[in-house]
Design a protein around this motif. Structure first.
Motif, PDB file in Angstrom:
ATOM      1  N   LEU A   1      -0.713 -10.320   7.874  1.00 34.54           N
ATOM      2  CA  LEU A   1      -1.949  -9.747   7.886  1.00 34.54           C
ATOM      3  C   LEU A   1      -2.193  -8.789   8.520  1.00 34.54           C
ATOM      4  O   LEU A   1      -3.210  -7.887   7.899  1.00 34.54           O
ATOM      5  CB  LEU A   1      -3.533 -11.136   7.979  1.00 34.54           C
ATOM      6  N   LYS A   2      -1.064  -7.881   9.941  1.00 39.84           N
ATOM      7  CA  LYS A   2      -1.923  -6.791  10.540  1.00 39.84           C
ATOM      8  C   LYS A   2      -1.346  -5.404   9.545  1.00 39.84           C
ATOM      9  O   LYS A   2      -1.853  -4.780   9.798  1.00 39.84           O
ATOM     10  CB  LYS A   2      -1.429  -7.199  11.565  1.00 39.84           C
ATOM     11  N   GLN A   3      -0.338  -6.451   8.701  1.00 38.95           N
ATOM     12  CA  GLN A   3      -0.134  -4.915   7.852  1.00 38.95           C
ATOM     13  C   GLN A   3      -0.883  -4.750   6.850  1.00 38.95           C
ATOM     14  O   GLN A   3      -1.246  -3.445   6.205  1.00 38.95           O
ATOM     15  CB  GLN A   3       1.078  -5.933   7.254  1.00 38.95           C
ATOM     16  N   GLU A   4      -1.723  -5.570   6.252  1.00 39.24           N
ATOM     17  CA  GLU A   4      -2.602  -5.353   5.327  1.00 39.24           C
ATOM     18  C   GLU A   4      -3.961  -4.408   5.709  1.00 39.24           C
ATOM     19  O   GLU A   4      -4.834  -4.136   6.451  1.00 39.24           O
ATOM     20  CB  GLU A   4      -3.481  -6.759   4.803  1.00 39.24           C
TER      21      GLU A   4
ATOM     22  N   SER B   1     -10.782  -6.569   0.251  1.00 38.57           N
ATOM     23  CA  SER B   1     -10.338  -7.333  -0.254  1.00 38.57           C
ATOM     24  C   SER B   1      -8.785  -8.905  -0.218  1.00 38.57           C
ATOM     25  O   SER B   1      -8.732  -9.586  -0.289  1.00 38.57           O
ATOM     26  CB  SER B   1     -10.445  -7.469  -2.646  1.00 38.57           C
ATOM     27  N   VAL B   2      -7.871  -7.937  -0.071  1.00 36.83           N
ATOM     28  CA  VAL B   2      -6.626  -8.576   0.534  1.00 36.83           C
ATOM     29  C   VAL B   2      -6.843  -9.297   1.986  1.00 36.83           C
ATOM     30  O   VAL B   2      -6.269 -10.119   1.467  1.00 36.83           O
ATOM     31  CB  VAL B   2      -5.354  -7.487  -0.102  1.00 36.83           C
ATOM     32  N   ILE B   3      -7.028  -8.835   2.567  1.00 39.21           N
ATOM     33  CA  ILE B   3      -7.153  -9.031   4.363  1.00 39.21           C
ATOM     34  C   ILE B   3      -9.270 -10.469   3.817  1.00 39.21           C
ATOM     35  O   ILE B   3      -8.143 -11.329   4.695  1.00 39.21           O
ATOM     36  CB  ILE B   3      -7.929  -7.561   4.648  1.00 39.21           C
ATOM     37  N   GLU B   4      -9.097  -9.905   3.288  1.00 43.21           N
ATOM     38  CA  GLU B   4     -10.280 -11.282   2.932  1.00 43.21           C
ATOM     39  C   GLU B   4      -9.969 -12.772   2.640  1.00 43.21           C
ATOM     40  O   GLU B   4      -9.869 -14.110   3.431  1.00 43.21           O
ATOM     41  CB  GLU B   4     -11.786 -11.184   2.225  1.00 43.21           C
ATOM     42  N   GLU B   5      -8.955 -12.182   1.683  1.00 43.27           N
ATOM     43  CA  GLU B   5      -8.273 -13.470   0.386  1.00 43.27           C
ATOM     44  C   GLU B   5      -7.141 -13.909   1.250  1.00 43.27           C
ATOM     45  O   GLU B   5      -7.075 -15.076   1.526  1.00 43.27           O
ATOM     46  CB  GLU B   5      -7.438 -13.243  -0.537  1.00 43.27           C
ATOM     47  N   LYS B   6      -5.908 -13.309   1.976  1.00 40.58           N
ATOM     48  CA  LYS B   6      -5.274 -13.581   3.444  1.00 40.58           C
ATOM     49  C   LYS B   6      -6.076 -14.821   4.388  1.00 40.58           C
ATOM     50  O   LYS B   6      -5.106 -15.650   4.814  1.00 40.58           O
ATOM     51  CB  LYS B   6      -4.107 -12.926   3.831  1.00 40.58           C
ATOM     52  N   ALA B   7      -7.054 -14.263   4.816  1.00 46.14           N
ATOM     53  CA  ALA B   7      -7.872 -14.838   5.763  1.00 46.14           C
ATOM     54  C   ALA B   7      -8.052 -15.963   5.253  1.00 46.14           C
ATOM     55  O   ALA B   7      -7.930 -16.884   5.945  1.00 46.14           O
ATOM     56  CB  ALA B   7      -8.741 -13.459   6.625  1.00 46.14           C
TER      57      ALA B   7
END
Length: 218
Positions: A128-131, A135-141
């Motif tokens: 997650l820290k690499q994103e 929108s990708v951050i929100e989905e992965k979180a």
């Protein structure tokens, strides 16, 4: 003559009493034997019940673990570790976790302790820290929360209430650092709890011995 008859009558009267005493004694012995048998049977029954219960608990534990690990990601790709790397793992937990090979072997050990989700959560946080895409951050979180934080998840990691409150606040606006406190807590847990057992495990010792023998042969 009269005294002799009296003596004979006394003897005749004492015979039935002795017979009754003997019969009573035998009955008591029989009861003790019966009670002993009953006691032994109860013990055997209890032992059998405990054995069955232990087997059922073990089956339930394995079933729960299989449910938690269903669909888990495969291990990271990594080259075979060198003898120097494996020796370095014994120096510190950080040196173990910094290499893909170290994480893979440690994850394999955690699997034997039914706690592989700790490593998976830590790795998901690192990813997650690499994103950078919002929108990708929100989905992965969201996925990390559902997989490892939610109390409804079979892969839930062990976190204290303070950290959970921090996560719930952070989830209002997810970022790369939403789970930093939780990741640190799980890292510390693996370091203090699992790492010492890993260093004494057959898994680590066998790998170290195998690489040592190959080094000597070379």
């Amino acid at each position: 003559m009269g005294s002799e008859r009296m003596e004979m009558r006394k003897r005749q009267m004492s015979v039935p009493q002795e017979t009754a005493d003997c019969t009573t004694g035998q009955h008591e012995v029989g009861n003790r034997a019966s009670n002993a048998c009953c006691f032994c049977w109860c013990c055997c029954c209890s032992c059998s019940c405990l054995t069955v219960r232990n087997q059922e608990d073990e089956r339930a534990r394995r079933a729960s673990y299989e449910l938690r690990t269903e669909g888990l990601p495969t291990c990271e790709e990594s080259p075979t570790p060198t003898l120097e790397e494996v020796n370095a793992w014994a120096q510190s937990f950080d040196k173990l976790m910094v290499t893909p090979a170290g994480r893979n072997i440690f994850r394999e050990f955690l699997r034997t302790e039914f706690s592989e989700e700790n490593m998976l959560f830590w790795m998901a946080c690192e990813e997650l820290k690499q994103e950078v895409n919002k929108s990708v951050i929100e989905e992965k979180a969201r996925l990390i929360y559902e997989d490892y934080i939610s109390i409804l998840s079979p892969k839930e990691v062990s976190l204290d209430s303070r950290v959970r409150e921090v996560i719930n606040r952070n989830m209002l606006e997810p970022s790369q650092h939403t789970f930093d406190d939780a990741q640190l807590q799980i890292y510390t847990l693996m370091h203090r709890d699992s790492y010492p057992r890993f260093m004494n495990s057959a898994l680590y010792k066998d790998l170290l011995q195998s690489l040592s023998e190959k080094s000597i042969e070379a």
